[in-house]
Design a protein around this motif. Structure first.
Motif, PDB file in Angstrom:
ATOM      1  N   SER A 124      -1.624   2.660   2.781  1.00  0.00           N
ATOM      2  CA  SER A 124      -0.702   1.529   2.692  1.00  0.00           C
ATOM      3  C   SER A 124      -1.539   0.292   2.465  1.00  0.00           C
ATOM      4  O   SER A 124      -2.649   0.174   2.984  1.00  0.00           O
ATOM      5  N   GLY A 125      -1.034  -0.628   1.685  1.00  0.00           N
ATOM      6  CA  GLY A 125      -1.786  -1.845   1.449  1.00  0.00           C
ATOM      7  C   GLY A 125      -1.850  -2.735   2.671  1.00  0.00           C
ATOM      8  O   GLY A 125      -2.738  -3.565   2.800  1.00  0.00           O
TER       9      GLY A 125
ATOM     10  N   VAL B 150       2.371   4.361   0.953  1.00  0.00           N
ATOM     11  CA  VAL B 150       3.629   4.023   1.612  1.00  0.00           C
ATOM     12  C   VAL B 150       3.767   2.508   1.585  1.00  0.00           C
ATOM     13  O   VAL B 150       2.912   1.785   2.092  1.00  0.00           O
ATOM     14  N   THR B 151       4.835   2.032   0.987  1.00  0.00           N
ATOM     15  CA  THR B 151       5.037   0.591   0.902  1.00  0.00           C
ATOM     16  C   THR B 151       6.400   0.236   1.455  1.00  0.00           C
ATOM     17  O   THR B 151       7.217   1.112   1.761  1.00  0.00           O
ATOM     18  N   GLU B 152       6.624  -1.058   1.606  1.00  0.00           N
ATOM     19  CA  GLU B 152       7.903  -1.546   2.110  1.00  0.00           C
ATOM     20  C   GLU B 152       8.377  -2.680   1.204  1.00  0.00           C
ATOM     21  O   GLU B 152       7.564  -3.377   0.590  1.00  0.00           O
TER      22      GLU B 152
ATOM     23  N   LEU C 164       0.748  -3.521  -2.157  1.00  0.00           N
ATOM     24  CA  LEU C 164       0.901  -2.308  -2.949  1.00  0.00           C
ATOM     25  C   LEU C 164       0.101  -2.428  -4.246  1.00  0.00           C
ATOM     26  O   LEU C 164      -0.605  -1.490  -4.643  1.00  0.00           O
ATOM     27  N   GLU C 165       0.216  -3.566  -4.912  1.00  0.00           N
ATOM     28  CA  GLU C 165      -0.506  -3.755  -6.169  1.00  0.00           C
ATOM     29  C   GLU C 165      -2.010  -3.701  -5.946  1.00  0.00           C
ATOM     30  O   GLU C 165      -2.758  -3.162  -6.773  1.00  0.00           O
TER      31      GLU C 165
ATOM     32  N   CYS D 237       5.851   5.957  -2.233  1.00  0.00           N
ATOM     33  CA  CYS D 237       7.181   6.086  -1.630  1.00  0.00           C
ATOM     34  C   CYS D 237       7.501   4.779  -0.927  1.00  0.00           C
ATOM     35  O   CYS D 237       6.611   4.067  -0.458  1.00  0.00           O
ATOM     36  N   ILE D 238       8.791   4.446  -0.894  1.00  0.00           N
ATOM     37  CA  ILE D 238       9.242   3.188  -0.298  1.00  0.00           C
ATOM     38  C   ILE D 238       9.895   3.485   1.047  1.00  0.00           C
ATOM     39  O   ILE D 238      10.846   4.265   1.127  1.00  0.00           O
ATOM     40  N   ASN D 239       9.374   2.870   2.089  1.00  0.00           N
ATOM     41  CA  ASN D 239       9.964   3.017   3.420  1.00  0.00           C
ATOM     42  C   ASN D 239      10.846   1.800   3.722  1.00  0.00           C
ATOM     43  O   ASN D 239      10.614   0.708   3.188  1.00  0.00           O
TER      44      ASN D 239
END
Length: 286
Positions: A8-9, A195-197, A206-207, A223-225
């Motif tokens: 995750s970023g 995993v990003t939001e 994320l980028e 995937c988007i949480n």
């Protein structure tokens, strides 16, 4: 034998909760090894009910020590230290172990050869047993460096164990961000799942982590949480994935079953397999 790293970023996206769920879903098939590579704030063991069977010291970095029997009190060490780690107390020169960067400039400058470098323990690493497979994890002590080195050590131990058992999967709960421990975590990976939001910080980071994976030529999925908390942000993430040709594996809704599972110390897929989050995680895993 596959190696999947969950990244995750930024912190708080649900990376560890997803890693625990994957460990549960993977635990029924083949021989698996689990790794928590977030050595600065490791907590996956809480959701896996890990039982430690081995503890080893991690020696990382060195600090300077003055042998006062041979020290002439010339003060050369204080003059050359760029980190202000050398102080004087009643004519006696002392080195602050917290401020010392381990550069060894004082060692080479000392005319009396009264200073030496001493390796220090920077953390610990562990092997634990879980119902989902052997678990390799670590703890870096506060204010210590070499987190990337510790991640590499933990992964190397896990890799060796997986090869000896002719196992199928190494599942790695990676650290947040894009720094040295992340680079160590993705080394040798077959793929990373990010995993990003849907938040401004989530999109920005994320980028960054996508760029890190691309730089080291490791394939990435996303995937988007908590996808339903900010629909506009979720759409922006989908656009980013489409523009970069990144596979979007799935979308996990905000679901109170996840914090309840965390409170119970269980993966959400075993705590509440019928929940919306568990069903979507199952789809992502498949």
């Amino acid at each position: 034998m596959k190696q999947i790293v969950i990244l995750s970023g930024k912190g708080g996206t649900g990376k560890t909760s997803l890693s625990a769920a994957f460990a549960h879903l993977a635990g029924t098939a083949g021989k698996n090894v689990l790794v928590d590579a977030d050595v600065d704030a490791a907590n996956l063991e809480l959701l896996l009910k890990a039982q430690r069977v081995k503890e080893e010291a991690f020696m990382g970095g060195s600090i300077a020590l003055i042998d006062h029997e041979h020290c002439s009190g010339c003060g050369t060490c204080q003059e050359v230290c760029r980190f202000d780690a050398v102080s004087q107390d009643n004519g006696k020169f002392l080195i602050d172990p917290v401020a010392c960067d381990g550069c060894a400039a004082c060692v080479y400058a000392c005319p009396e050869k009264a200073i030496s470098m001493e390796e220090q323990q920077a953390g610990e690493w562990y092997v634990s047993e879980t119902e989902f497979g052997d678990f390799y994890h670590a703890h870096l002590f506060p204010a210590q460096e070499n987190s990337g080195k510790l991640v590499a050590l933990v992964k190397r131990q896990a890799q060796q164990a997986l090869e000896e058992m002719e196992g199928d999967l190494m599942l790695v709960d990676g650290p947040p961000g894009i720094g040295c421990p992340v680079i160590s975590a993705i080394s040798g990976a077959d793929v990373v799942l990010i995993v990003t939001e849907p938040s401004l910080a989530g999109i920005h980071d994320l980028e960054r982590v996508l760029g890190t994976a691309d730089y080291f030529q490791v394939p990435a999925w996303v995937c988007i949480n908590k996808v339903d908390l900010y629909p506009e942000g979720a759409e922006r993430i989908k656009e980013i994935c489409q523009d970069l040709g990144i596979t979007l594996l799935g979308e996990i809704p905000y679901d109170l079953a996840i914090p309840r599972a965390m409170s119970a110390g269980e993966p959400v897929t075993s705590f509440d397999p019928g929940s919306d989050a568990s069903r979507q995680i199952g789809i992502i895993w498949d």
